[in-house]
Write an enzyme that holds these catalytic residues in place. Structure first.
Site, PDB file in Angstrom:
ATOM      1  N   SER A 107       0.783  -1.219  -0.011  1.00 36.97           N
ATOM      2  CA  SER A 107      -0.195   0.012   0.037  1.00 36.97           C
ATOM      3  C   SER A 107       0.857   1.231   0.050  1.00 36.97           C
ATOM      4  O   SER A 107       1.938   1.043   0.253  1.00 36.97           O
ATOM      5  CB  SER A 107      -1.092  -0.113   1.217  1.00 36.97           C
ATOM      6  N   TYR A 252       6.240   8.755  16.788  1.00 38.12           N
ATOM      7  CA  TYR A 252       6.798   8.559  15.431  1.00 38.12           C
ATOM      8  C   TYR A 252       7.830   9.082  15.061  1.00 38.12           C
ATOM      9  O   TYR A 252       8.891   8.895  14.391  1.00 38.12           O
ATOM     10  CB  TYR A 252       5.556   9.200  14.807  1.00 38.12           C
ATOM     11  N   LYS A 256      11.847   8.071  13.882  1.00 34.74           N
ATOM     12  CA  LYS A 256      12.402   8.611  12.577  1.00 34.74           C
ATOM     13  C   LYS A 256      13.703   8.986  12.848  1.00 34.74           C
ATOM     14  O   LYS A 256      14.658   9.288  12.235  1.00 34.74           O
ATOM     15  CB  LYS A 256      11.467   9.570  11.777  1.00 34.74           C
TER      16      LYS A 256
END
Length: 370
Positions: A107, A252, A256
């Site tokens: 996806s 998140y 990262k």
């Protein structure tokens, strides 16, 4: 009666009242012979000189343009175009027939990367958790007629990056597909939305497992084969939030930031082994990342944020990823002007950046624990 001296004075040239006095050297003036005529002709002489000067300048420019500047300009354009063509051909040759592994291929950005790398002639190994979706994508690519080069039927490997126990087995299965790996694209990831106070450490660990520990474990499992061949390319799809942190994205952004740091270290350590490392930091992309994001409670977020809805098309970003890999770039930011400027603002004026982020936090959600 008027004396003779008086009459003589009256008959004198009215403009030459002192004929016996010595005159200073300089431009003609009253008293000089013909000065009035010269005065009338002065503008015309000035215009003539200006015309001659303009004509000379025009001839010089014509000479430069016709014999030097234009050929030089066309030569520079030609050299630049030739370099761009050679770069493009080199990029195509680098991707064609290369074994490219893509995680999170079912996806979003991963799916579009699969399409563009397949069209470029790469031998794909598609990875994901959903075996049925992987099979459908494999059949779609195999039936595609859009490629202008020879293509290869993709392979697929099903595994979950959040499960540390399956990484080594998955890496072995990936190597069995084509015997080696040329390019590993660590694309799989999960989003997060929530406040730091409300988020349990279990949620933090889950996000870190998928976004950081999973890609690191897969990279380490495939690195030995790359080192032995002294050939390979590791790509990490990070985020602009790996450079700057914004409110309500703590887990998140942390994952990262860790990704950016790890692969920067890896690049330095593997340079002597001729292995490339590329970190790509996109901004908002119009995918289901926010829709499938994890909340503070661990539940599915289920909302497409406005920033995500207005993000770049994954097709465009996938083309940029293909170009970055083909050109073997080390670090690429694929974000808009405002996020890119925020990276520099964070480094050059951190106090201002912190105030802006605090204002954004107040605007998006009023703290409940203060």
């Amino acid at each position: 009666m008027v004396s003779a001296a008086t009459r003589k004075w009256a008959r004198m040239d009215p403009f030459n009242l002192a004929p016996s006095l010595p005159r200073a050297e300089g431009p003609p003036g009253p008293g000089d012979p013909g000065w009035l005529v010269r005065l009338c002709w002065a503008p015309e002489e000035h215009q003539t000189r200006m015309r001659r000067k303009s004509l000379l300048q025009a001839r010089v420019m014509d000479f430069l343009t016709s014999t030097a500047v234009l050929p030089l300009l066309f030569g520079c354009v030609g050299v630049f175009s030739l370099l761009k063509l050679l770069q493009w051909l080199r990029m195509k040759a680098y991707i064609r027939d290369a074994v490219v592994v893509i995680t999170g291929a079912t996806s979003g950005l991963g799916r579009e990367c699969a399409r563009v790398f397949y069209a470029a002639g790469a031998k794909l190994v598609l990875c994901g958790r959903n075996a049925k979706a992987l099979e459908e994508l494999t059949e779609e690519l195999a039936a595609s007629q859009a490629a202008k080069v020879q293509t290869h039927r993709p392979c697929s490997v099903t595994f979950d990056l959040s499960d540390p126990g399956c990484i080594v087995g998955a890496a072995a299965e990936i190597l069995r597909c084509f015997g080696h790996v040329d390019v590993l694209i660590n694309n799989a990831g999960v989003g997060y939305r929530g406040t730091v106070v409300d988020t349990s450490t279990d949620v933090d660990r889950r996000v870190m497992e998928i976004n950081y520990f999973g890609p690191v474990a897969l990279t380490k499992a495939l690195l030995p084969s790359m080192v032995r061949r002294r050939q390979g390319h590791v790509v990490a799809i990070s985020s602009i939030q790996g450079r700057i942190s914004i409110p309500f994205r703590s887990a998140y952004a942390a994952s990262k930031h860790a990704t950016q740091a790890f692969f920067d270290c890896l690049r330095a350590e593997l340079e002597q082994c001729d292995i490339e490392v590329t970190v790509i930091s996109p901004g908002y992309i119009h995918t289901n990342l926010s829709l499938n994001a994890i909340t503070a409670s661990g539940a599915r977020y289920g909302v497409t944020d406005k920033t995500t809805a207005e993000g770049r098309s994954p097709v465009e970003v996938a083309q940029d990823v293909l170009a970055a890999v083909g050109k073997r770039k080390k670090d690429v930011v694929l974000a808009g002007l405002a996020p890119s400027l925020a990276v520099y603002l964070r480094a050059l004026a951190p106090s201002l950046f912190f105030r802006l982020m605090a204002a954004r936090a107040r605007k998006e959600q009023k703290p409940k624990h203060c």
